[in-house]
Design an enzyme around this catalytic site. Structure first.
Site, PDB file in Angstrom:
ATOM      1  N   ALA A   1       8.386   0.209  11.079  1.00 29.17           N
ATOM      2  CA  ALA A   1       8.014   1.026  12.256  1.00 29.17           C
ATOM      3  C   ALA A   1       6.768   0.661  12.991  1.00 29.17           C
ATOM      4  CB  ALA A   1       7.653   2.427  11.284  1.00 29.17           C
TER       5      ALA A   1
ATOM      6  N   GLU B   1      14.753  -0.437   5.758  1.00 28.61           N
ATOM      7  CA  GLU B   1      15.115   0.909   5.604  1.00 28.61           C
ATOM      8  C   GLU B   1      16.188   1.234   6.397  1.00 28.61           C
ATOM      9  OE1 GLU B   1      11.092   2.460   5.946  1.00 28.61           O
ATOM     10  OE2 GLU B   1      11.473   3.539   4.034  1.00 28.61           O
TER      11      GLU B   1
HETATM   12  C1  HXC Z   1       4.065  -3.057  15.746  1.00 27.77           C
HETATM   13  C2  HXC Z   1       4.540  -5.171  15.491  1.00 27.77           C
HETATM   14  C3  HXC Z   1       4.920  -4.902  14.101  1.00 27.77           C
HETATM   15  C4  HXC Z   1       5.054  -3.470  13.513  1.00 27.77           C
HETATM   16  C5  HXC Z   1       5.073  -6.996  14.425  1.00 27.77           C
HETATM   17  N1  HXC Z   1       4.613  -6.527  15.548  1.00 27.77           N
HETATM   18  N2  HXC Z   1       5.342  -5.949  13.326  1.00 27.77           N
HETATM   19  N3  HXC Z   1       4.058  -4.369  16.202  1.00 27.77           N
HETATM   20  N4  HXC Z   1       4.664  -2.547  14.515  1.00 27.77           N
HETATM   21  N5  HXC Z   1       5.517  -3.108  12.449  1.00 27.77           N
HETATM   22  C6  HXC Z   1       4.062  -7.436  16.701  1.00 27.77           C
HETATM   23  C7  HXC Z   1       2.597  -8.193  16.448  1.00 27.77           C
HETATM   24  O1  HXC Z   1       1.595  -7.114  16.765  1.00 27.77           O
HETATM   25  C8  HXC Z   1       2.820  -9.106  17.462  1.00 27.77           C
HETATM   26  O2  HXC Z   1       2.446  -8.365  18.831  1.00 27.77           O
HETATM   27  C9  HXC Z   1       4.161  -9.293  17.458  1.00 27.77           C
HETATM   28  O3  HXC Z   1       5.078  -8.447  16.937  1.00 27.77           O
HETATM   29  C10 HXC Z   1       4.615 -10.783  16.795  1.00 27.77           C
HETATM   30  O4  HXC Z   1       4.195 -10.527  15.438  1.00 27.77           O
HETATM   31  P1  HXC Z   1       2.944 -11.531  14.906  1.00 27.77           P
HETATM   32  O5  HXC Z   1       2.496 -10.808  13.692  1.00 27.77           O
HETATM   33  O6  HXC Z   1       2.258 -12.091  15.609  1.00 27.77           O
HETATM   34  O7  HXC Z   1       4.060 -12.463  14.350  1.00 27.77           O
HETATM   35  P2  HXC Z   1       3.853 -13.436  12.822  1.00 27.77           P
HETATM   36  O8  HXC Z   1       2.604 -13.900  12.652  1.00 27.77           O
HETATM   37  O9  HXC Z   1       5.050 -14.480  13.078  1.00 27.77           O
HETATM   38  O10 HXC Z   1       4.343 -12.525  11.812  1.00 27.77           O
HETATM   39  C11 HXC Z   1       5.493 -11.847  11.437  1.00 27.77           C
HETATM   40  C12 HXC Z   1       5.184 -10.434  10.545  1.00 27.77           C
HETATM   41  C13 HXC Z   1       4.063  -9.813  10.860  1.00 27.77           C
HETATM   42  C14 HXC Z   1       4.971 -11.196   9.057  1.00 27.77           C
HETATM   43  C15 HXC Z   1       6.740  -9.787  10.487  1.00 27.77           C
HETATM   44  O11 HXC Z   1       4.182  -9.580  12.323  1.00 27.77           O
HETATM   45  C16 HXC Z   1       3.858  -8.254  10.227  1.00 27.77           C
HETATM   46  O12 HXC Z   1       3.453  -8.264   8.969  1.00 27.77           O
HETATM   47  N6  HXC Z   1       4.303  -7.303  10.753  1.00 27.77           N
HETATM   48  C17 HXC Z   1       4.102  -6.004  10.067  1.00 27.77           C
HETATM   49  C18 HXC Z   1       5.225  -5.772   8.882  1.00 27.77           C
HETATM   50  C19 HXC Z   1       4.990  -4.416   8.174  1.00 27.77           C
HETATM   51  O13 HXC Z   1       3.605  -4.295   7.679  1.00 27.77           O
HETATM   52  N7  HXC Z   1       6.011  -3.605   8.566  1.00 27.77           N
HETATM   53  C20 HXC Z   1       5.825  -2.396   8.012  1.00 27.77           C
HETATM   54  C21 HXC Z   1       5.458  -1.200   9.211  1.00 27.77           C
HETATM   55  S1  HXC Z   1       5.329   0.307   8.127  1.00 27.77           S
HETATM   56  P3  HXC Z   1       1.175  -8.400  19.657  1.00 27.77           P
HETATM   57  O14 HXC Z   1       1.296  -8.142  21.061  1.00 27.77           O
HETATM   58  O15 HXC Z   1       0.010  -8.071  18.818  1.00 27.77           O
HETATM   59  O16 HXC Z   1       0.904 -10.267  19.658  1.00 27.77           O
HETATM   60  C22 HXC Z   1       6.576   1.093   8.174  1.00 27.77           C
HETATM   61  C23 HXC Z   1       6.815   2.375   7.387  1.00 27.77           C
HETATM   62  C24 HXC Z   1       5.879   3.264   7.545  1.00 27.77           C
HETATM   63  O17 HXC Z   1       7.617   0.286   8.580  1.00 27.77           O
HETATM   64  C25 HXC Z   1       5.880   4.535   6.881  1.00 27.77           C
HETATM   65  C26 HXC Z   1       4.347   5.111   6.777  1.00 27.77           C
HETATM   66  C27 HXC Z   1       4.754   6.677   6.615  1.00 27.77           C
END
Ligand code: HXC
Length: 260
Positions: free
Chosen positions: A66, A114
């Site tokens: 998300a 999901e």
């Molecule tokens: C918004 C995201 C994102 C996300 C990545 N990006 N994941 N933006 N939401 N979930 C964006 C980053 O901010 C970045 O943009 C660009 O995508 C590239 O990501 P990087 O982090 O620079 O890449 P990398 O270093 O290769 O790492 C990849 C990754 C990491 C390991 C996948 O991006 C990551 O950990 N992402 C988050 C994963 C996560 O936590 N997902 C769960 C979300 S919560 P910019 O412009 O900033 O450079 C969810 C449900 C929540 O899904 C439920 C709540 C009730």
């Protein structure tokens, strides 16, 4: 129909839907949900379409979750008032009765994992990574992760994934039953489209009822499920496609389907 965050292409009887926010690793925001609701509704309504494939643009991510940037400033009360995330289940999973496949091409994290698990099955590339890292953000899965992952891989793996937030690679995902097949990245789309074409070539009512039956296994007791299965079999047995399918087998020729 024009979409802001996805690409939709009809390939014969198969609809290919591609998440198109590669700059954000295809993170799922409200606009993506709205676009997907429209695209799945159009797929469902189109009698020429028998199966869909959902994938992510780029080689890095199916969807990295998300959209955290959309959620960071949202108050808890708003999540509740809007029943945030409800649309994924109520308007995509529950209203799409035709089969669809997730072709996971890289990270499928949080909401991405999901979303993949909402599909009828998952085909993954060798570089796919699955995870429910929400705990690291101070939250928990909100789009079915705890429930669908536990049903897919069992309690031990689901607890491990949700509590440590670690990622599962494609080999572990295949071993644990989260995905049905793993293929090299450059063959992923071809493999998923071929599987979808095979499904789209099946008698359509039988495809829908097979999907419904398997899903029922997660909703009901064995006894009730077995009764439902027999009743659905008996309904299918009264279709023109059953008469055609069995006649075609006996006459050693391919069947042609009417969807009735
Ligand atoms: C918004 C995201 C994102 C996300 C990545 N990006 N994941 N933006 N939401 N979930 C964006 C980053 O901010 C970045 O943009 C660009 O995508 C590239 O990501 P990087 O982090 O620079 O890449 P990398 O270093 O290769 O790492 C990849 C990754 C990491 C390991 C996948 O991006 C990551 O950990 N992402 C988050 C994963 C996560 O936590 N997902 C769960 C979300 S919560 P910019 O412009 O900033 O450079 C969810 C449900 C929540 O899904 C439920 C709540 C009730």
């Amino acid at each position: 129909m024009s979409y802001e965050t996805i690409l939709v292409e009809k390939k014969g009887n198969v609809t290919l839907i591609t998440l198109n926010r590669p700059q954000a690793l295809n993170a799922l925001n409200s606009r993506v949900l709205e676009d997907l609701i429209q695209a799945f509704a159009a797929f469902e309504a189109d009698r020429t379409q028998g199966c869909a494939v959902l994938t992510g643009l780029g080689e890095k991510a199916f969807a990295a979750g998300a959209d955290i940037k959309e959620m960071v400033d949202k108050a808890g009360a708003e999540f509740y008032a809007q029943d945030f995330f409800a649309g994924w289940t109520s308007q995509i999973v529950k209203t799409t009765r035709k089969p669809w496949i997730a072709a996971v091409n890289g990270f499928a994290l949080g909401g991405g994992c999901e979303l993949a698990m909402m599909a009828d099955f998952i085909i993954a590339s060798e570089n796919a990574r699955f995870g429910q890292p929400e705990i690291k953000l101070g939250v928990a899965p909100g789009m079915g992760g705890s429930q669908r992952l536990a049903r897919a891989v069992g309690k031990a793996k689901a607890m491990d994934m949700c509590l440590t937030g670690r990622m599962m690679d494609a080999a572990e995902a295949e071993r644990t039953g989260l995905v049905s097949r793993v293929v090299p990245l450059d063959q992923l789309l071809a493999e998923a489209l071929a599987a979808a074409e095979a499904i789209a070539a099946m008698p359509p009512l039988a495809a829908m009822m097979n999907k419904e039956m398997v899903n029922m296994a997660f909703e009901t007791t064995l006894d009730t499920g077995l009764i439902l299965e027999r009743r659905m079999f008996q309904v299918l047995a009264s279709t023109e496609d059953k008469a055609e399918g069995m006649a075609a087998f006996v006459e050693k020729r391919p069947g042609t389907w009417k969807g009735q």
